[in-house]
Design an enzyme around this catalytic site. Sequence first.
Site, short mmCIF file in Angstrom:
data_model
loop_
_atom_site.label_atom_id
_atom_site.label_comp_id
_atom_site.label_asym_id
_atom_site.label_seq_id
_atom_site.Cartn_x
_atom_site.Cartn_y
_atom_site.Cartn_z
N LYS A 43 35.29 42.62 39.19
CA LYS A 43 35.06 42.78 37.76
C LYS A 43 35.33 44.23 37.34
CE LYS A 43 33.38 42.41 33.55
NZ LYS A 43 34.26 41.87 32.49
N MET A 69 32.68 39.85 26.13
CA MET A 69 31.68 40.16 27.14
C MET A 69 31.18 41.60 27.02
SD MET A 69 31.46 37.31 28.79
CE MET A 69 30.59 37.72 30.30
N ASN A 125 42.24 49.13 33.97
CA ASN A 125 42.26 48.23 32.81
C ASN A 125 42.30 49.07 31.53
OD1 ASN A 125 41.69 46.41 30.79
ND2 ASN A 125 39.85 45.56 31.75
N CYS A 128 40.76 46.40 27.42
CA CYS A 128 39.59 45.59 27.06
C CYS A 128 39.41 45.62 25.54
CB CYS A 128 38.33 46.12 27.75
SG CYS A 128 36.88 45.18 27.21
N GLY A 219 43.64 31.33 27.86
CA GLY A 219 43.97 29.92 28.11
C GLY A 219 45.29 29.49 27.50
C1 SIN Z 1 34.95 42.14 28.85
O1 SIN Z 1 34.14 42.39 29.75
O2 SIN Z 1 34.70 42.32 27.65
C2 SIN Z 1 36.31 41.61 29.22
C3 SIN Z 1 37.11 42.66 29.86
C4 SIN Z 1 38.52 42.69 29.38
O3 SIN Z 1 38.95 41.86 28.58
O4 SIN Z 1 39.23 43.59 29.80
#
Ligand code: SIN
Length: 311
Positions: A43, A69, A125, A128, A219
């Site tokens: 994660k 999230m 990443n 987000c 999706g």
């Molecule tokens: C999230 O935890 O909000 C998703 C992470 C992401 O989309 O990079």
Amino acid sequence: MLQTNFVDYTFENPLMNASGVHCMTDKELDELSASKAGAFVTKSTTINLREGNPSPRYYDVPLGSINSMGLPNLGLQYYLDYAIDRQDKFDAPIFFSIAGMSVAENIEMLEVIQASDFNGVTELNLSCPNVPGKPQVAYDFPLTEEILTKVFSFFTKPLGIKLPPYFDLAHFDEMAAILNKFPLTYVNSINSVGNGLYIDVEQESVVIKPKDGFGGIGGEYIKPTALANVRAFYTRLNPSIKIVGTGGIRNGQDAFEHLLCGATMLQIGTELHKEGPAIFDRIAAELEAIMEEKGYETIDEFRGKLKSITD
Ligand code: SIN
């Protein structure tokens, strides 16, 4: 038959989870490693543990999912301890995702990873879409270049970046020109399509609580956008920068299409959330069946070989 060479290692197959799905705890990560997936990614972490956004924050819908999230995670040290402990027990390299709240936080985490015994692959990443007040870094081209310049001044381990979708050929050109300046191991396209809105008509309501219902879409909805991004970067980036294809993979045909566009590894998010880790057996079998029917013995025989219509 599905064997895939990537970062000097031969993976049993190209299938992985997408960071965020089934990878928060050591139990989930161990389940991925015991599954048919060729590799797995942790994660996206920040330095410190984060609770993330209030629930409900992930919602499955018929054509995909919507989530906000907000980067809930157990903190850098948790995932680093896990990865360093398991890397000697697992054959395949572990992918380690980080998503700092600032340039400084990303640099600090990469310094810790660089100095550690971690010998896997790091995924930065930059995409987000779900933290209120924090725009997606990779939509800011000069900032992306500034971060990568700082990162590659000291980071020497394999590094990939996770990108958001782009929707304009000029943006593909501009981003690819920046990325080609750096010794990236890979580019992962795409993260969710940011800030969509799904409505429950019966309730006349949004379905997730954060950001008044706005969230990243995954999706089936996003497969054409994902394929376009994989293809656009495959045809623009130096061949040494591999592509990880993410977005809308629900079956063997979707996996085949991503590979045809040029992806080397494939990540699955929404459908893994719906089906659990057994999905990797199904998709691997479906992909093998398609290859057999078409007479391909290896993925390399068709990777990137999408045909254009020339007249
Ligand atoms: C999230 O935890 O909000 C998703 C992470 C992401 O989309 O990079």
